[in-house]
Design a protein around this motif. Structure first.
Motif, mmCIF file in Angstrom:
data_model
loop_
_atom_site.group_PDB
_atom_site.id
_atom_site.type_symbol
_atom_site.label_atom_id
_atom_site.label_comp_id
_atom_site.label_asym_id
_atom_site.label_seq_id
_atom_site.Cartn_x
_atom_site.Cartn_y
_atom_site.Cartn_z
ATOM 1 N N LEU A 144 -11.074 -24.116 66.959
ATOM 2 C CA LEU A 144 -10.057 -23.382 67.713
ATOM 3 C C LEU A 144 -9.305 -22.447 66.779
ATOM 4 O O LEU A 144 -9.156 -22.708 65.609
ATOM 5 N N GLY A 145 -8.788 -21.349 67.346
ATOM 6 C CA GLY A 145 -7.969 -20.429 66.570
ATOM 7 C C GLY A 145 -8.775 -19.459 65.728
ATOM 8 O O GLY A 145 -8.215 -18.712 64.943
ATOM 9 N N GLY A 146 -10.118 -19.421 65.878
ATOM 10 C CA GLY A 146 -10.920 -18.484 65.115
ATOM 11 C C GLY A 146 -10.724 -17.057 65.582
ATOM 12 O O GLY A 146 -10.855 -16.123 64.801
ATOM 13 N N ASP A 147 -10.439 -16.875 66.877
ATOM 14 C CA ASP A 147 -10.221 -15.540 67.455
ATOM 15 C C ASP A 147 -8.786 -15.491 67.954
ATOM 16 O O ASP A 147 -8.514 -15.601 69.146
ATOM 17 N N ILE A 148 -7.844 -15.296 67.028
ATOM 18 C CA ILE A 148 -6.431 -15.474 67.379
ATOM 19 C C ILE A 148 -5.930 -14.418 68.354
ATOM 20 O O ILE A 148 -4.963 -14.646 69.076
ATOM 21 N N PHE A 149 -6.577 -13.243 68.389
ATOM 22 C CA PHE A 149 -6.159 -12.204 69.335
ATOM 23 C C PHE A 149 -7.000 -12.196 70.613
ATOM 24 O O PHE A 149 -6.874 -11.308 71.439
#
Length: 633
Positions: A144-149
């Motif tokens: 999770l959080g790899g693609d923050i945007f």
């Protein structure tokens, strides 16, 4: 227990498998290091009686087979194990534990001559591998959080085909689908449904969109009207494109560097008094932009009616001999007693001038000044020799899409004098609009850069009705709020909602929100993680969310555009929405611009001639008033 889904039963099987693995390893130690155990008196007859026959089994034939069997059972027990998943566990840690453990575990065989060292090394390797394996099956696999945007989630398929016809505008682009970059096309195959090009200053409206629209439509034989707010940015592109493709005349209306002359109140094109009313409204609202929101008020409609009466009188007087805007301005400055005497000679405008004459006769001078003075003050701003010269000539007619004489007309403005020039250019646009929106004319493209700087009464009607007459309208605006400020909320909403094609760069606020809602929603994968003391669970779900959120539109780079195109019954487009980077060949454009020729001067005019024309117009009105006064006397 029969179904295999009972957790307690599964736990027992895992524990038994791991116990079996450890038992094989212990038996292997006892058999292979028997002499060491015997020295320490750790052997027993009963144990020997049970274990010695086991040494004949295939598992214990060699040290490698025994250790490999124990390791295999350990791996099986680890695969079935359940533990609290942890997102902090790193793959590097797991690899280090497992590789180190395996190396020590198998290479410990070289220590067999030192039994206790061998047992210790093998057991240590076993424990290291078991620790690494345990971490492996507890590692949180969902990152999770790899693609923050949320960029990958907000990508969607776009039109990759080039769909071209005799009217289309086609812009090559690149877009991202998940993590891959793909080629695409923005296909405005039906420009007659209206095109809105938006974007804040520097977003690339002119460089990435409007320049291609001009060159492609000129190449396809369109006649064209270009409102060039920052002359000669667009006019130069049009002129040099026309040099390559020809077939049309080129004209420029410029009040500073005089090129061509044209009379927007040409009497032959003013068929009835409604034309005069529209022309009057366009000029007065163009000069007083705050009146746009007050249409219908007494002190707004009165000056408009007054100027309408002046226009229609001059249209009727001697076949429209003096029917020009400069003559209208000069006639408005005549004294009331002479002016009303002149206007009364034309019965058709009696209804329009009756309120003014009544106020004059009843000596309601304050009311009369309130009605007329605002018109005089506004028109006085146009009293310039250069404007008079351009507006009183007749180098070309305004029917730009006449098949017998198609034209490309550029209306030049100057940002420093946009309010005064914009009102007059609005009048040109209003008259051209009337003349182009007719049947059986040549296909025509109307391009308005910085559209809010002019007042175009009835733009919504033109977009709605001109489609069948092959008139393509393109409006370039910076922002919805700018349109709302200059045209009022209702008109701005109509303009935003009536266009079929939208190509928009970076915008913020209400504009970004409106566009985001217009582009709609797409299915996006959402992931959530729940960690408690005993277990960690990860859930994935899909839900509809905005394909292009307002925040993303507010953060677009120069040349990056979002939008939606309209199709037609003969050429359907399923993927209408786009979010892409338009691809310009910068080197080719730079090379092309270096070969551009400057727009040639149409005439050489001296200041003396301009002043003579100015004085002649003043003399015409003086003479007209005197003639009519003599007739009445």
């Amino acid at each position: 227990m029969q179904t295999g889904e009972n957790e307690q039963a599964l736990r027992k099987i895992i524990d038994f498998t791991r116990l079996l693995s450890i038992a094989i390893l212990i038996i292997h130690f006892y058999l292979s290091c028997y002499s060491a155990f015997q020295e320490l008196k750790l052997t027993h007859k009963v144990v020997d009686h049970i274990l010695v026959p086991l040494s004949k089994m295939a598992v214990f034939k060699t040290a490698f087979i025994a250790k490999a069997s124990a390791l295999l059972l350990l791996i099986v027990s680890l695969v079935g194990s359940k533990g609290k998943r942890d997102e902090k566990i790193r793959p590097k840690t797991i690899v280090t534990y497992c590789l180190t453990g395996l190396l020590i575990y198998f290479f410990s065989s070289y220590l067999l001559r030192w039994p206790w060292l061998y047992i210790g090394a093998t057991a240590f390797g076993y424990l290291l591998f078991m620790t690494g394996g345990g971490l492996l099956f507890r590692m949180l696999k969902v990152k999770l959080g790899g693609d923050i945007f949320n960029k990958e989630n907000e990508t969607f398929p776009q039109e990759e085909r080039l769909l071209e016809n005799e009217y289309s505008i086609n812009l090559p682009a690149k877009y991202k689908l998940k993590s891959k970059e793909r080629d695409s096309w923005i296909n405005i195959i039906n420009p007659f449904r209206g095109t809105l090009v938006g974007g804040s200053p520097g977003a690339g409206k002119s460089y990435f969109v409007i320049r291609h629209l001009i060159t492609q439509h000129i190449k396809k034989g369109f006649s064209m009207l270009i409102y060039d707010f920052k002359y000669d940015d667009l006019s130069r592109i049009a002129y040099n494109a026309l040099r390559q493709h020809g077939g049309r005349s080129f004209y420029v209306i410029n009040f500073e560097n005089i090129m061509h002359r044209s009379n927007p109140l040409e009497p032959d094109t003013m068929l009835d008094i409604t034309d005069a009313i529209e022309s009057s409204r366009t000029v007065m609202l163009g000069l007083n932009r705050e009146w746009i929101k007050k249409q219908g008020d007494f002190f707004v409609e009165s000056p408009i009616n007054f100027v309408t009466a002046l226009m229609w009188f001059l249209k009727k007087y001697q076949g429209g001999k003096y029917c020009t805007l400069p003559h209208v301005i000069e006639l408005s400055l005549v004294e009331y007693k002479h002016l009303f005497g002149v206007l009364q000679s034309q019965p058709e405008i009696e209804v329009l001038i009756n309120p003014f004459i009544s106020a004059w006769k009843n000596e309601a001078y304050e009311q009369l000044e309130g009605q007329i003075a605002s018109a005089k003050i506004s028109l006085a701003r146009l009293s310039s020799p250069q404007l008079y010269y351009v507006l009183s000539g007749n180098d070309f007619s305004l029917d730009i899409n006449n098949p017998d004489d198609p034209k490309i007309v550029c209306l030049a403005n100057n940002p420093q004098k946009s309010q005064v020039y914009g009102a007059v250019l609005s009048l040109y646009i209003n008259r051209i609009n009337k003349l182009v929106n007719r049947k059986n004319q040549q296909k025509c493209s109307l391009i308005f850069d910085e559209f809010p700087t002019i007042y175009f009464n009835g733009i919504d009607n033109l977009i709605a009705t001109a489609r069948s007459n092959k008139v393509a309208v393109t409006l370039a605006v910076q922002d919805y709020s700018q349109l709302k400020k200059d045209y009022g909320r209702e008109q701005a909403e109509v303009i935003m909602n009536i266009v079929g094609n939208i190509v928009c760069g970076q915008v913020t606020g209400d504009t970004a929100k409106q566009l985001s809602e217009r582009f709609g929603k797409i299915n996006q994968v959402k992931e959530s993680i729940s960690i408690n003391a005993t277990d960690t669970s990860v859930s994935r779900s899909t839900q509809l969310d905005y394909a292009i959120p307002a925040s993303k539109i507010a953060g677009l780079s120069s040349g990056e555009f979002v939008g939606m195109v309209a199709d037609d019954p003969t050429n359907k487009i399923d993927l209408k929405a786009f979010h892409c980077q338009i691809q310009n060949d910068h080197e080719a454009i730079s090379l092309e611009e270096r070969t551009y020729r400057a727009i040639p001067d149409a005439r050489k005019i001296s200041n003396t001639e301009i002043q003579m024309n100015y004085q002649r117009i003043k003399g015409d009105i003086k003479e007209l008033v005197e003639q009519l006064a003599n007739m009445h006397s």
